[in-house]
Motif scaffolding. Structure first.
Motif, short mmCIF file in Angstrom:
data_model
loop_
_atom_site.label_atom_id
_atom_site.label_comp_id
_atom_site.label_asym_id
_atom_site.label_seq_id
_atom_site.Cartn_x
_atom_site.Cartn_y
_atom_site.Cartn_z
N GLU A 50 -57.20 -10.47 15.28
CA GLU A 50 -58.47 -10.02 16.34
C GLU A 50 -57.70 -9.02 17.34
O GLU A 50 -58.56 -7.97 17.53
N ALA A 51 -56.58 -8.83 17.65
CA ALA A 51 -55.81 -7.56 18.44
C ALA A 51 -56.34 -6.56 17.61
O ALA A 51 -56.36 -5.45 18.23
N PHE A 52 -56.38 -6.51 16.42
CA PHE A 52 -56.37 -5.17 15.54
C PHE A 52 -57.68 -4.69 15.26
O PHE A 52 -57.78 -3.63 14.69
N PHE A 53 -58.62 -5.72 15.65
CA PHE A 53 -60.23 -5.27 15.35
C PHE A 53 -60.76 -5.66 16.53
O PHE A 53 -61.62 -6.72 16.72
N PRO A 54 -60.62 -5.02 17.86
CA PRO A 54 -61.26 -5.38 19.07
C PRO A 54 -62.67 -5.05 19.05
O PRO A 54 -63.07 -4.23 18.35
N GLU A 55 -63.45 -5.83 19.92
CA GLU A 55 -64.73 -5.36 20.12
C GLU A 55 -65.10 -4.01 20.59
O GLU A 55 -63.88 -3.38 21.32
N LYS A 56 -66.06 -3.67 20.29
CA LYS A 56 -66.32 -1.91 20.88
C LYS A 56 -65.94 -1.99 22.48
O LYS A 56 -66.69 -2.70 23.06
N GLY A 57 -65.36 -0.87 22.88
CA GLY A 57 -64.95 -0.77 23.98
C GLY A 57 -63.74 -1.49 24.40
O GLY A 57 -63.01 -1.58 25.67
N GLY A 58 -63.40 -2.43 23.62
CA GLY A 58 -62.14 -3.37 23.94
C GLY A 58 -60.51 -2.62 23.85
O GLY A 58 -60.45 -1.59 23.58
N SER A 59 -59.83 -3.26 24.60
CA SER A 59 -58.49 -2.67 24.49
C SER A 59 -57.72 -2.73 23.08
O SER A 59 -57.67 -3.65 22.38
N THR A 60 -57.40 -1.39 22.83
CA THR A 60 -56.17 -1.25 21.76
C THR A 60 -54.81 -1.56 22.07
O THR A 60 -54.08 -1.52 20.99
N ARG A 61 -54.57 -1.73 23.42
CA ARG A 61 -53.16 -1.64 23.78
C ARG A 61 -52.11 -2.52 23.26
O ARG A 61 -51.07 -2.08 22.69
N GLU A 62 -52.59 -3.93 22.95
CA GLU A 62 -51.59 -4.83 22.31
C GLU A 62 -51.51 -4.56 21.02
O GLU A 62 -50.11 -4.74 20.68
N ALA A 63 -52.45 -4.25 20.26
CA ALA A 63 -52.26 -3.70 18.87
C ALA A 63 -51.19 -2.68 18.69
O ALA A 63 -50.40 -2.77 17.89
N LYS A 64 -51.27 -1.59 19.42
CA LYS A 64 -50.60 -0.39 19.46
C LYS A 64 -49.22 -0.78 19.74
O LYS A 64 -48.23 0.04 19.26
N LYS A 65 -49.17 -1.76 20.63
CA LYS A 65 -47.70 -2.08 20.99
C LYS A 65 -47.10 -2.83 19.88
O LYS A 65 -45.81 -2.64 19.67
N VAL A 66 -47.58 -3.51 19.34
CA VAL A 66 -47.12 -4.18 18.00
C VAL A 66 -46.87 -3.27 16.87
O VAL A 66 -45.74 -3.14 16.43
N CYS A 67 -47.65 -2.34 16.87
CA CYS A 67 -47.29 -1.06 15.71
C CYS A 67 -46.28 -0.24 15.97
O CYS A 67 -45.41 0.31 15.11
N THR A 68 -45.83 -0.11 17.28
CA THR A 68 -44.69 0.82 17.57
C THR A 68 -43.42 0.26 16.97
O THR A 68 -42.45 1.24 16.68
N GLY A 69 -42.92 -1.05 16.83
CA GLY A 69 -42.03 -1.71 16.27
C GLY A 69 -42.26 -1.86 14.82
O GLY A 69 -41.32 -2.43 14.46
N CYS A 70 -43.07 -1.59 14.06
CA CYS A 70 -43.48 -1.85 12.75
C CYS A 70 -42.84 -1.12 11.85
O CYS A 70 -42.93 0.24 11.86
N GLU A 71 -41.92 -1.64 10.95
CA GLU A 71 -41.34 -0.60 10.02
C GLU A 71 -42.14 -0.09 8.80
O GLU A 71 -41.72 0.98 8.07
N VAL A 72 -43.64 -0.44 8.72
CA VAL A 72 -44.37 0.15 7.86
C VAL A 72 -45.46 0.78 8.27
O VAL A 72 -46.61 0.96 7.59
N ARG A 73 -45.32 1.33 9.32
CA ARG A 73 -46.22 1.82 10.08
C ARG A 73 -46.92 3.28 9.44
O ARG A 73 -48.08 3.34 9.30
N ALA A 74 -45.84 3.83 8.78
CA ALA A 74 -46.23 5.12 8.06
C ALA A 74 -47.24 4.73 6.79
O ALA A 74 -48.34 5.47 6.77
#
Length: 106
Positions: A50-74
């Motif tokens: 659910e963090a990666f599919f926030p409601e319209k206007g919801g925060s994306t901060r939590e999901a993006k924080k997870v993405c920064t450390g992900c090895e398959v981001r590209a």
């Protein structure tokens, strides 16, 4: 040439003829890895979707924080751009950010 109707003809792999290797399409030289195996290694697969599919206007901060450390981001971002994903955070970018990126590239 090998003929499927000729039972006595040697099968092509039985001949002593070199065969060119098949090259991977998506960057992996592991024959057991499919094009979407990167999804199994993605950090988002181990967290709350659910963090990666926030409601319209919801925060994306939590999901993006997870993405920064992900090895398959590209790979994730490439998949989203190639498949025109319209919802969610993919490769650390929101749908709006992916649209901007596409406009800059095209």
């Amino acid at each position: 040439m090998w003929n499927v109707l000729d039972d006595d003809a040697p099968f092509p792999s039985d001949l002593d003829v070199p065969v060119a290797p098949v090259l991977p399409l998506f960057g992996s030289d592991d024959p057991d890895e499919t094009a979407l195996d990167w999804q199994e290694r993605a950090l988002c697969a181990q967290t709350d979707p659910e963090a990666f599919f926030p409601e319209k206007g919801g925060s994306t901060r939590e999901a993006k924080k997870v993405c920064t450390g992900c090895e398959v981001r590209a790979e994730c971002l490439e998949y989203a751009l190639a498949n025109d994903e319209r919802f969610g955070i993919w490769g650390g970018l929101s749908e709006r950010e992916r649209r901007k990126l596409k406009r800059r590239v095209v």
